[in-house]
Design an enzyme around this catalytic site. Structure first.
Site, PDB file in Angstrom:
ATOM      1  N   GLU A 249     -39.643  83.872 -26.228  1.00  0.00           N
ATOM      2  CA  GLU A 249     -40.765  83.506 -25.363  1.00  0.00           C
ATOM      3  C   GLU A 249     -41.724  84.691 -25.243  1.00  0.00           C
ATOM      4  OE1 GLU A 249     -39.410  82.094 -21.549  1.00  0.00           O
ATOM      5  OE2 GLU A 249     -41.437  81.540 -20.915  1.00  0.00           O
TER       6      GLU A 249
ATOM      7  N   ASN B 297     -41.648  71.798 -21.413  1.00  0.00           N
ATOM      8  CA  ASN B 297     -40.458  72.598 -21.108  1.00  0.00           C
ATOM      9  C   ASN B 297     -40.192  72.523 -19.601  1.00  0.00           C
ATOM     10  OD1 ASN B 297     -38.497  75.032 -21.437  1.00  0.00           O
ATOM     11  ND2 ASN B 297     -39.939  75.726 -19.868  1.00  0.00           N
ATOM     12  N   GLU B 298     -38.961  72.290 -19.247  1.00  0.00           N
ATOM     13  CA  GLU B 298     -38.578  72.240 -17.816  1.00  0.00           C
ATOM     14  C   GLU B 298     -39.651  71.506 -17.007  1.00  0.00           C
ATOM     15  OE1 GLU B 298     -37.088  76.040 -16.326  1.00  0.00           O
ATOM     16  OE2 GLU B 298     -35.432  75.964 -17.742  1.00  0.00           O
TER      17      GLU B 298
ATOM     18  N   TYR C 170     -27.878  78.295 -17.429  1.00  0.00           N
ATOM     19  CA  TYR C 170     -27.615  79.733 -17.506  1.00  0.00           C
ATOM     20  C   TYR C 170     -26.363  80.074 -16.707  1.00  0.00           C
ATOM     21  CZ  TYR C 170     -32.206  80.553 -19.575  1.00  0.00           C
ATOM     22  OH  TYR C 170     -33.290  80.568 -20.425  1.00  0.00           O
TER      23      TYR C 170
ATOM     24  N   GLU D 282     -31.763  76.325 -23.951  1.00  0.00           N
ATOM     25  CA  GLU D 282     -31.738  77.586 -23.193  1.00  0.00           C
ATOM     26  C   GLU D 282     -30.349  77.734 -22.596  1.00  0.00           C
ATOM     27  OE1 GLU D 282     -34.934  78.622 -20.513  1.00  0.00           O
ATOM     28  OE2 GLU D 282     -36.395  77.560 -21.773  1.00  0.00           O
TER      29      GLU D 282
ATOM     30  N   GLN E 231     -32.602  85.262 -24.915  1.00  0.00           N
ATOM     31  CA  GLN E 231     -33.724  85.089 -25.775  1.00  0.00           C
ATOM     32  C   GLN E 231     -33.844  86.169 -26.872  1.00  0.00           C
ATOM     33  OE1 GLN E 231     -37.546  84.845 -23.965  1.00  0.00           O
ATOM     34  NE2 GLN E 231     -36.941  83.388 -22.409  1.00  0.00           N
TER      35      GLN E 231
HETATM   36  O1  AHR Z   1     -35.608  81.959 -20.298  1.00  0.00           O
HETATM   37  C1  AHR Z   1     -36.308  82.309 -19.153  1.00  0.00           C
HETATM   38  C2  AHR Z   1     -36.866  81.090 -18.443  1.00  0.00           C
HETATM   39  O2  AHR Z   1     -35.820  80.301 -17.982  1.00  0.00           O
HETATM   40  C3  AHR Z   1     -37.681  80.141 -19.281  1.00  0.00           C
HETATM   41  O3  AHR Z   1     -38.998  80.538 -19.379  1.00  0.00           O
HETATM   42  C4  AHR Z   1     -37.574  78.858 -18.524  1.00  0.00           C
HETATM   43  O4  AHR Z   1     -37.664  77.728 -19.360  1.00  0.00           O
HETATM   44  C5  AHR Z   1     -36.228  78.962 -17.822  1.00  0.00           C
HETATM   45  O5  AHR Z   1     -36.319  78.672 -16.491  1.00  0.00           O
END
Ligand code: AHR
Length: 516
Positions: A48, A195-196, A263, A320, A369
């Protein structure tokens, strides 16, 4: 006969000590009864416009004394080629929904500047745009995966971006690409539609987003040689309602995949996520519990998808994932720069085992990332670079890319901390086109070696070799002073014992075995 009984008799027959079975022994059965392939795209990466991921990571200052093609750093390209990264997702993330592709084409000095509102408020000079990204993917030999702007963009903007990249016509926009130095269409097939969209991508409801998806997807056109794989913005973690609504409202022919973002936050508290380098055994244990939640997420989202799509046309794209800790002290909080320990490597091996074992539905993924951001494969400091422990896991696991999936049945002892338990061992296996079998094992237990007795049904093999990643401490990291502290070494703890494979898995280690 149960698997456990089979293993007990095998151990008795081979004369191994039975008392050891009770405590630190696992049993594993691997069969070749499968028609599934582990898609190489499970091993994808994400980059990103955030911190020093692109700028200072892939795309460096002209004056930096490293080998470059234009401003693309070639030492990181070589390292990523080595692990065969299959795809690279770009430009975000949250950045994707404020990115306007026209700002990133044409003469660099004329490109407009913008504020990166999501990540530190830095000035984005747009010097890294569509052509630079696609040049990078070509150098990496990987497929580009572009996330289009739905949140603050328009249908026209996305539609023209696809035409700019993929059309060979004489339309004005296709001619513009040619004028900008790329006569041939790039043929990019992976496109994310936002995205999201439930969060930074527009705070939409799933009902509203499904309508938006259908609108955008209708104008995301296929050009010759580039049939699009459209990926819907999927759920946040365990938002099962999001998946349900999307799957109900969007016909399966319209989307190639639906994304999932999850995450591993060590403490579970986004306000104080926990250090990347200093943590107790208790915190390590809780982190692994959170990492293992991926199994539940993938299982439950897949079950919802099965309701609407029993033939599994639609892929679950975990684009992600990874560990998200506090930033390294003294660094910009908006840049998400974190170190990477043996713990993080075990998070990677465990997660990849989960994906491999769910390859019927999980057909693409992207670790967040790649360089200098979150769970990176590579860290850079000016002209220096280092490979993180996580990189070495991807190196060991590259053998599973596009290999035949082999089903596994495992009985694992528990790893117990303060009376709380989790399965110490996790595993996945595959067979490559040359017939070699690869078995990837992780031992999450910090103290106990575990002996694994494995039966391989209908699989002939004569010889076993392997590689291991481990270290003295779970907090161990590679640093610029000691960049090779953690690296792969040959593993000698696996033996053929009759038809069985016996593996002694050291505490806190990840191993990949090759049987031929
Ligand atoms: O990876 C960091 C962020 O996490 C990304 O920009 C977003 O899609 C997610 O919330």
């Amino acid at each position: 006969m149960t698997l456990k009984k089979l293993s007990v008799s095998a151990l008795i027959l081979t004369g191994l000590n039975f008392t050891c079975f009770a405590q630190n022994t696992a049993s594993l059965a691997i069969s070749n009864d499968s028609k599934l392939t582990i898609s190489k795209h499970i091993y994808g990466q994400f980059a990103e416009h955030l911190g020093h991921g692109i700028y200072g990571g892939f795309w460096v200052d002209k004056s930096l004394p490293v080998a470059k093609q234009d401003r693309i750093r070639l030492d990181v390209v070589a390292a990523l080629k080595e692990i065969k990264i299959p795809n690279l997702r770009w430009p975000g993330g949250c950045f994707a929904d404020e990115y306007h592709w026209r700002d990133g084409i044409g003469p660099t000095e004329q490109r407009p500047r913008m504020v990166n509102t999501n990540w530190g408020g830095t000035t984005e000079d747009n010097s890294f745009g569509t052509h630079e990204f696609l040049q990078l993917c070509s150098l990496l030999g990987c497929e580009p995966y572009i996330a289009a702007n739905v949140g603050s963009g328009t249908v026209e903007e996305m539609s023209k971006w696809i035409e700019y990249v993929n059309s060979n016509s004489t339309s004005t926009v296709a001619k513009l690409r040619k004028q900008n130095g790329h006569p041939d269409p790039y043929k990019v097939t992976f496109w994310g539609i936002g995205n999201e969209s439930w969060g930074c991508g527009g705070s939409m409801t799933p009902e509203f987003y499904s309508d938006q998806f259908k609108r955008y997807a209708s104008f995301a056109k296929n050009y010759p040689g580039a049939p699009l794989k459209k990926i819907a913005s999927g759920p946040n973690s365990d938002d099962y309602n999001w998946t349900d609504v999307i799957m109900k409202n969007i016909p399966d022919w319209m989307m190639w995949g639906i994304s999932l973002h999850y995450y591993t936050v060590p403490t579970g508290d986004w306000g104080h996520k926990g250090s990347a380098t200093s943590f107790s055994e208790n915190e390590y244990f809780e982190t692994m519990v959170r990492c293992l939640k991926m199994e539940e997420l993938v299982t439950k989202h897949s079950a919802i998808m099965d309701k609407y799509d029993p033939k599994k046309h639609v892929a679950l794209v975990v684009d992600e994932w990874g560990v998200w800790t506090d930033v390294e002290p003294g660094t910009n909080p908006g840049f998400l720069y974190q170190q990477n320990s043996l713990r993080d490597a075990l998070i990677a091996s465990t997660t990849l085992n989960i994906f491999n074992n769910h390859c019927d539905r999980v057909r693409a993924a992207a670790l967040a990332q790649t360089i200098n951001v979150l769970q990176s494969l590579i860290l850079t400091d000016k002209d220096k670079m280092l490979l993180t422990p996580t990189y070495h896991i991807f190196d060991m696991y590259k053998v599973h890319q596009d290999a035949k999936y082999l089903p596994v049945q495992l009985t694992s002892p528990d790893y117990v901390v303060d009376g709380k338990k989790l399965p110490a061992i996790n595993v996945s296996a595959s067979q490559d086109s040359a017939g070699k079998v690869h078995i990837s094992l992780t031992n999450l237990d910090l103290h106990n070696n575990i002996t694994i007795s494995t039966s391989l049904k209908d699989i002939k093999w004569k010889k076993v070799t392997g590689q291991i990643l481990t270290s003295a401490n779970i907090t161990d990291i590679n640093t610029f002073d000691q960049p090779d502290k953690l690296h792969l070494i040959n593993f000698t703890g696996a033996k053929k014992d009759g038809d069985n494979l016996v593996v002694v898995m050291p505490a806190k280690s990840a191993v990949t075995l090759e049987l031929e």
